[in-house]
Design an enzyme around this catalytic site. Structure first.
Site, PDB file in Angstrom:
ATOM      1  N   ASP B 343       0.847  -1.205   0.000  1.00 24.83           N
ATOM      2  CA  ASP B 343       0.000   0.000   0.000  1.00 24.83           C
ATOM      3  C   ASP B 343       0.876   1.247   0.000  1.00 24.83           C
ATOM      4  O   ASP B 343       1.972   1.231  -0.563  1.00 24.83           O
ATOM      5  CB  ASP B 343      -0.910  -0.064   1.250  1.00 24.83           C
ATOM      6  N   HIS B 395      -3.417   5.911   3.558  1.00 23.88           N
ATOM      7  CA  HIS B 395      -4.342   4.817   3.278  1.00 23.88           C
ATOM      8  C   HIS B 395      -3.890   3.509   3.907  1.00 23.88           C
ATOM      9  O   HIS B 395      -4.688   2.761   4.493  1.00 23.88           O
ATOM     10  CB  HIS B 395      -4.427   4.706   1.751  1.00 23.88           C
ATOM     11  N   SER B 580     -11.384  -0.586  -0.714  1.00 26.69           N
ATOM     12  CA  SER B 580     -10.138  -0.635   0.068  1.00 26.69           C
ATOM     13  C   SER B 580     -10.398  -1.071   1.497  1.00 26.69           C
ATOM     14  O   SER B 580      -9.561  -1.741   2.111  1.00 26.69           O
ATOM     15  CB  SER B 580      -9.492   0.757   0.126  1.00 26.69           C
TER      16      SER B 580
END
Lengths: 200, 863
Positions: B343, B395, B580
């Site tokens: 990520d 994120h 996600s």
């Protein structure tokens, strides 16, 4: 336009015609140049990098995760400190803890405040920022230039829904409309004319 | 005879060019006057309502000027209206004005009623003054004073808070000027402050009470004891005090004084628990009590004590608490299960991830997007992927928290893999603006223990790779890499994408990758989630546009995050939505399975998935393109691992019991989803409008009926919890939701004008007006000349000839914010769109004088 579209009812002689045509052509050329110059000036407003340079616009607050009730792109004017706090709360509304600090106090006699949302976007990689220059004033219309940055079309990006937004301040001045450029459409915001700020 | 001299050739050419330009700018008008039909349907926003006596001259006003003619409203509502202190000179109230609008509604204590004065001008605040008052709805003569009022002379917003449950008249008065307005009645107050958490451990026979401010005298506690039978154990008036139920004789006295019936449970301890809950409920109704609560045992670990766990609705939705019964007692902790989060990197200093992180790597190869000044390196810390402070997603930190935030530590949030020895391997592949397939390939190869550009491999490869990322473009070479990773024994899970389309997103759409779509709290497809033939499984992804459970927070997925607005990264907790967020739920459940069964591999996992042993089926029976094989179910996943399990209380159906507005009775069943035995020792709840029968059963399996009684309850959304306790297994809890009052299933945005607007001149070309029919408006415009048009609809409540003014309903095709011209060169049908009052005015209440959505004339240009 009427000048070119309607002929004279006179019947001039050749020389007179020659003078007349020459004069008309010259006048037409001058007028054309003026029209073109005006058009170019107008076109200049359609792209950042031109125009007067009043005191700088600035970002008061920003967020990638606005929880604004409208999910579409939007531009709103903020006129009171209470509204500012409400919008700031929405800008950071997805945040649980600790709470975002309150927005700074604004002198609304000196600054116009705009809330600008890019609306919901399907991934990370989108962001709003001020273009350079960000703020111009011309013919009693102010122009705020925003850049909506997008991820490259072939990039791999985080699959989180984002909603970038900005709170922008622009100096009050001798204008009654702010046009906001850079989102999918142009926005026009009516404002009260004010005394232009001095300095940068 | 007049001679016309020809102009020079260049001038003639310029003239012709100009004519051509002008022709191009004007609307096309052919020699043959062809006209066509244009029609469609406009849908009112659900929950919208309209003042029955607006100034629109095209409507017949129905007076709502007094309490006897009050206009009834549902709760909640967004209403658009108009009032005027004097005659407006035009419209329905040209002569005498419309000084008062009165509405009637059932309101809940603590609700906010807000009035937004649409034409308020901050530069001229004294021009318009509207006031808001609410009166007791049982007194139609209005002899009493208002129970609440907001009468500012200069503000653009008036708000009042409802003091008690009840029926009320809502008065809007025009003191000066005339204005459109919006009236909102919000949701009931948050439940968090008053919810009894009977699912958490507490001391039976003890209650915590604080008297209201005026009851500070020492004699107050004695009077309280005398009137309740409760025995003061500690504390003094003015602060929280501890009271006991005492022995049987005192308990009998308390039951009598507080009107509590004897509990049905035969088990003495359970009987005392139920009686304690009943006492707290009774005390909460007393006027002298500020709050009353159970005396919770905070150090207990029956449920995660992470303070924000109650907001993680996504875990009960996938039966995770029941699965935790297995992980916290049975999972293998001597072997580490590793989930690689490939990520943006992870904020390694987040306190709720300490102890959950292993070493990792940074594979962002381009320094221009890496934001850490170099190419690949051994530090997977996330410096941010934005260009400015506050502009980064962080994120990977959110994804990691869903999988393995430290749980049961009294801090922050819980992670899916609680009770297992699961660790996160941070692998950074995304920088500013995203990342490249090449860097991602390096990252997954590293995680899988395969050769890669770093020249190193981790000491122990990952068992699971989580890829909450994606993009377009199939690549044979990339597919081959995922094949290699699977061959190495790694299960790869990826996000299906957020385009609400069936366009494949890679890597989720590759073979040998588990593709995860997103579901909402109500088990629906999330509005953004992709779908299609490559979807394998669904998981909670959140929906931050709604608050389905009325807890005061939008239905996002809560997890760890970072705030760097100050220029320094600081740990925070935040709600996000997306596939996600769905993906790490699946990765976390696989980590639980792997912890219980170290032999779990991609083949075994695939077989379980395809036989429905890991999911609750949603959508079409079996596999479908929305949810794949269904919503991931953590309990089913652990049930289907071939190991000895402890007793586990399973509830069918899983998730909340939703009574909605009409249902009075629902059932649920219990069963033992684990090994061994348990006996149900009690069923309790924390609401006096809820009853569960029978109260207890002498076995693990049984069917229970839950009834609700709405009598006397004000309109609104209510919540409760049913708790099932046993002698040999941890408790199970069942959330309950109840709607009182009619639930909005349609809206009424009033008399609408549908206008065709020239997209160049922005002048109105044609207009028709239509009335609401069950939340919809069917419009038909005949004889439309060929051309391009914008289609807009709105109200004109103030009769100024303009629709879409502040405070007026407005909609457009396809949306008012993104108007697109409709080309008419034949009959055009199904030009459908929605309309609503300009809800932004709720947020910017006193700034309605400068609308962004411009108003449009409802009169054609040649009118």
């Amino acid at each position: 336009m009427k000048y070119y579209g309607t002929g004279s009812s006179d019947t001039p002689n050749r020389s007179a015609l020659g003078r007349s045509a020459t004069t008309r052509a010259r006048n037409g050329s001058i007028l054309s140049l003026l029209v073109i110059a005006t058009l170019l000036a107008g076109c200049a407003l359609a792209a950042p990098g031109r125009g007067a340079q009043p005191p700088a616009a600035g970002i008061v607050d920003s967020s990638l995760q606005c929880s604004h009730p409208e999910r579409q792109p939007a531009v709103r004017r903020i006129t009171t400190q209470q509204q500012l706090q409400q919008v700031a709360a929405q800008m950071h509304g997805t945040r649980l803890a600790p709470k975002a600090p309150p927005s700074p106090s604004i002198d609304f006699n000196r600054w116009n405040i705009l809330f600008i949302s890019a609306g919901e976007r399907p991934t990370a990689g989108y962001r709003l920022q001020l273009a350079e220059p960000a703020f111009t004033v011309s013919r009693r219309r102010a122009h705020l230039w925003i850049a909506l940055k997008k991820p490259a079309s072939d990039a791999r990006v985080a699959a989180v829904v984002t909603m970038p937004c900005l709170l922008v301040r622009v100096p009050v001045g001798d204008y009654s409309t702010i046009e906001v450029h850079g989102l999918e459409r142009r926005y026009q915001i009516a404002v009260e004319k004010g005394v232009p700020l001095q300095g940068k | 005879m007049r001679t016309v001299t020809r102009a020079p050739a260049w001038l003639r050419l310029a003239f012709l060019a100009l004519l051509a330009l002008l022709a191009g700018c004007s609307k096309q008008k052919g020699n043959t006057p062809s006209t066509y039909l244009l029609e469609g349907t406009i849908t009112s926003a659900i929950g919208a309502a309209t003042d029955s006596d607006s100034n629109d001259a095209q409507t017949a006003p129905e007076s709502n000027d007094t309490a006897t003619t009050a206009q009834p409203l549902l709760n909640p509502v967004l209403l658009g209206g108009f009032v005027s202190a004097t005659g407006t000179g035009t419209g329905n109230f040209a002569d005498s004005g419309d000084r008062t609008d009165v509405f009637q509604a059932t309101l809940a204590k603590g609700q906010t009623v807000a009035l937004f004065i649409s034409d308020h001008d901050a530069a001229h605040p004294y021009d318009i003054d509207l006031d808001l008052e609410i009166y007791d709805g049982s007194d139609i003569t209005l002899q009493t004073q208002p129970v609440a009022m907001s009468i500012s002379a200069t503000e653009g917003t008036e708000t009042v808070r409802v003091p008690e449950n009840g029926n009320y008249y809502i008065f809007i008065r025009a003191i000066r000027g005339a204005s459109n307005y919006l009236l909102t009645i919000g949701r009931p107050p948050n439940r968090s402050a008053t919810t009894l958490r009977a699912d958490l451990p507490f001391v039976p026979g003890e209650v915590v009470v604080r008297f209201k401010g005026s009851l500070h005298a020492a004699s107050a506690s004695l009077a309280f004891s005398n009137s309740t039978g409760l025995e003061r154990k500690s504390g003094t008036p003015g602060q929280a005090m501890l009271f006991g139920l005492g022995g049987e004789s005192r308990r009998r006295q308390t039951r009598q004084l507080l009107g509590i019936g004897q509990t049905a449970s035969a088990n003495p301890e359970q009987s005392l628990r139920e009686e304690t809950i009943a006492v707290v409920k009774a005390l909460r109704k007393r006027s002298d009590v500020e709050y009353a609560d159970l005396n919770y045992i905070r150090q207990a670990a029956a449920a995660p004590d992470d303070p924000n766990y109650p907001l993680q609705w996504n875990y009960p939705l996938i039966n995770l608490p029941q699965a935790w019964d297995a992980t916290t007692q049975t999972a293998t902790t001597d072997r580490t299960t590793i989930v690689a989060v490939v990520d943006t990197g992870i904020f390694l200093d987040h306190p709720d991830l300490q102890g959950s992180l292993l070493a990792g790597y940074d594979f962002v190869s381009s320094p221009s997007i890496a934001a850490d000044g170099d190419g690949i390196d051994g530090n997977p810390d996330d410096p941010g992927d934005g260009a400015t402070p506050g502009g980064s997603s962080f994120h990977g930190t959110h994804v990691a928290g869903i999988i393995a935030a430290q749980t049961g530590n009294g801090v922050g949030v819980a992670g899916v893999s609680w009770g297992t020895n699961t660790k996160i391997m941070p692998v950074r592949v995304l920088g500013k603006g995203g990342g490249t397939t090449y860097d991602i390939i390096q990252g997954i190869r590293y995680a899988a223990g395969l050769s890669n550009d770093s020249g190193t491999v981790p000491p122990q490869r990952a068992d699971i790779i989580n890829l909450s990322l994606g993009g377009p473009g199939f690549s044979m070479a990339e597919q081959a890499e995922y094949n290699a990773v699977r061959d190495a024994g790694v299960i790869v899970v990826a996000a299906a994408g957020n385009d609400n389309s069936n366009r494949p997103s890679y890597p989720a759409a590759y073979d040998n990758v588990i593709s995860v779509s997103a579901a909402t709290m109500t088990r629906q497809k999330a509005p953004y989630s992709n779908f299609g033939p490559t979807i394998d499984i669904a998981a909670p992804g959140g929906n931050t546009a709604v608050d389905s459970d009325g807890d005061g927070y939008y239905d996002g997925i809560l997890s760890t995050l970072v705030d760097d607005a100050s220029g320094v990264r600081k740990p925070i907790y935040s709600f996000l939505q997306g596939t996600s967020m769905a993906t790490p739920h699946v990765s976390g459940v696989i980590a639980i399975m792997k912890s219980l069964d170290p032999d779990l591999d991609p083949d075994k996992f695939g077989a379980l998935l395809q036989t429905g042993k890991l999911t609750s089926d949603l959508g079409a029976p079996g596999r479908d393109d929305i949810f794949g094989f269904g919503l991931v179910d953590a309990l089913k996943a652990v049930e289907n691992i071939d190991i000895a399990l402890p007793p586990i209380v399973a509830i069918d159906p899983p998730g909340p019991l939703d009574f909605g507005p009409f249902v009075d009775r629902l059932t649920f069943t219990t069963r033992n989803a684990g090994g061994g035995d348990f006996t149900i020792t009690g069923i309790s709840d924390d609401a006096d409008w809820l009853e569960t029968s029978p109260q207890s059963l002498p076995s693990s399996a049984g069917s229970f009926t839950v009834s609700v009684n709405r009598t006397g309850m004000p309109d609104g959304l209510y919540h409760a919890t049913i708790t099932v306790t046993t002698d040999n297994a941890s408790t199970a809890t069942i959330p309950v939701t109840l709607q009182v009052g009619e639930r909005h299933d349609k809206g009424d945005t009033g008399h609408q004008y549908v206008v065709l607007v020239d997209p160049v001149s922005m002048e109105t070309v044609r207009t028709v007006d239509v009335d609401n029919e069950s939340g919809r408006y069917s419009y038909r415009i005949d004889d439309v000349p060929a051309g391009d048009y914008l289609i807009i609809a709105g109200t004109d409540l103030d009769n100024d000839g303009l629709i879409c003014d502040p405070g007026e309903a407005c909609g457009g095709y396809p949306t008012i914010e993104r108007l697109q011209p409709v080309t008419v060169n034949s009959d055009v049908e199904r030009i459908d769109f929605g309309t609503n009052f300009n809800i932004i005015i709720r947020a910017l209440a006193d700034d309605p004088g400068h609308p962004v959505i411009r108003a449009f004339s409802r009169f054609p240009d040649d009118y």
